[in-house]
Motif scaffolding. Structure first.
Motif, PDB file in Angstrom:
ATOM      1  N   THR A 172      30.573  45.491  37.476  1.00  0.00           N
ATOM      2  CA  THR A 172      30.845  45.603  38.912  1.00  0.00           C
ATOM      3  C   THR A 172      31.263  44.263  39.511  1.00  0.00           C
ATOM      4  N   LYS A 173      30.478  43.239  39.259  1.00  0.00           N
ATOM      5  CA  LYS A 173      30.724  41.936  39.889  1.00  0.00           C
ATOM      6  C   LYS A 173      32.033  41.298  39.425  1.00  0.00           C
ATOM      7  N   TYR A 174      32.354  41.443  38.143  1.00  0.00           N
ATOM      8  CA  TYR A 174      33.522  40.762  37.584  1.00  0.00           C
ATOM      9  C   TYR A 174      34.652  41.726  37.239  1.00  0.00           C
ATOM     10  N   ALA A 175      34.717  42.850  37.934  1.00  0.00           N
ATOM     11  CA  ALA A 175      35.686  43.917  37.643  1.00  0.00           C
ATOM     12  C   ALA A 175      37.135  43.454  37.698  1.00  0.00           C
ATOM     13  N   ARG A 176      37.415  42.412  38.453  1.00  0.00           N
ATOM     14  CA  ARG A 176      38.814  41.956  38.587  1.00  0.00           C
ATOM     15  C   ARG A 176      39.326  41.233  37.337  1.00  0.00           C
ATOM     16  N   TYR A 177      38.401  40.916  36.412  1.00  0.00           N
ATOM     17  CA  TYR A 177      38.813  40.260  35.175  1.00  0.00           C
ATOM     18  C   TYR A 177      39.314  41.295  34.177  1.00  0.00           C
ATOM     19  N   ILE A 229      35.569  41.632  30.163  1.00  0.00           N
ATOM     20  CA  ILE A 229      34.387  42.427  30.509  1.00  0.00           C
ATOM     21  C   ILE A 229      33.730  42.968  29.237  1.00  0.00           C
ATOM     22  N   GLN A 230      34.534  43.390  28.272  1.00  0.00           N
ATOM     23  CA  GLN A 230      33.987  43.887  27.010  1.00  0.00           C
ATOM     24  C   GLN A 230      33.194  42.805  26.290  1.00  0.00           C
ATOM     25  N   ARG A 231      33.657  41.572  26.348  1.00  0.00           N
ATOM     26  CA  ARG A 231      32.956  40.471  25.676  1.00  0.00           C
ATOM     27  C   ARG A 231      31.590  40.204  26.306  1.00  0.00           C
ATOM     28  N   ILE A 232      31.518  40.200  27.652  1.00  0.00           N
ATOM     29  CA  ILE A 232      30.249  39.884  28.321  1.00  0.00           C
ATOM     30  C   ILE A 232      29.267  41.054  28.254  1.00  0.00           C
TER      31      ILE A 232
END
Length: 127
Positions: free
Chosen positions: A99-104, A109-112
């Motif tokens: 949610t927080k980093y959706a713009r990446y 996102i898959q890595r984190i």
């Protein structure tokens, strides 16, 4: 593990909404390591971090020595204890990162949110 005081509501808001967090682990000799910039999320009344590169990351390995350090985000600088967590909380932490980093990118996102990164999830407990 005990803490001297929980996060205040203001600290939770400021740290939880910060784009990035700076972390320095406490070395065996008591000195702080160099600051590293990482992502941070809030889940309920707790603050969580994890290593996108998993347990091999230098900053994460540094937290293993004493499980203590200092963080700085959103204008809040605090000494903390790094508490390893696992289990069901990882689903909530994954959702918070998505949610927080959706713009990446989806790859980022898959890595984190990977199981490798998830194996390094830590709750930050103020000291």
């Amino acid at each position: 593990m005990t803490t001297t005081a929980p996060w205040s509501d203001d600290e939770l808001d400021r740290v939880g909404s910060a784009e990035e967090l700076e972390v320095a682990s406490q070395r065996r000799d008591g000195e702080l390591s160099n600051w590293r910039t990482i992502w941070v999320v809030r889940v309920s009344d707790d603050i969580y971090v994890r290593s996108v590169n998993g347990p091999a990351s230098a900053w994460f390995r540094g937290t293993r020595a004493r499980h203590e350090g200092r963080v700085n985000a959103g204008g809040v600088e605090k000494d903390v204890t790094f508490e390893d967590v696992d289990g069901e909380i990882n689903d909530a932490v994954d959702a918070a990162y998505r949610t927080k980093y959706a713009r990446y990118s989806a790859n980022t996102i898959q890595r984190i949110t990977s199981s490798t990164a998830g194996s390094t999830t830590m709750r930050l407990l103020p000291r």
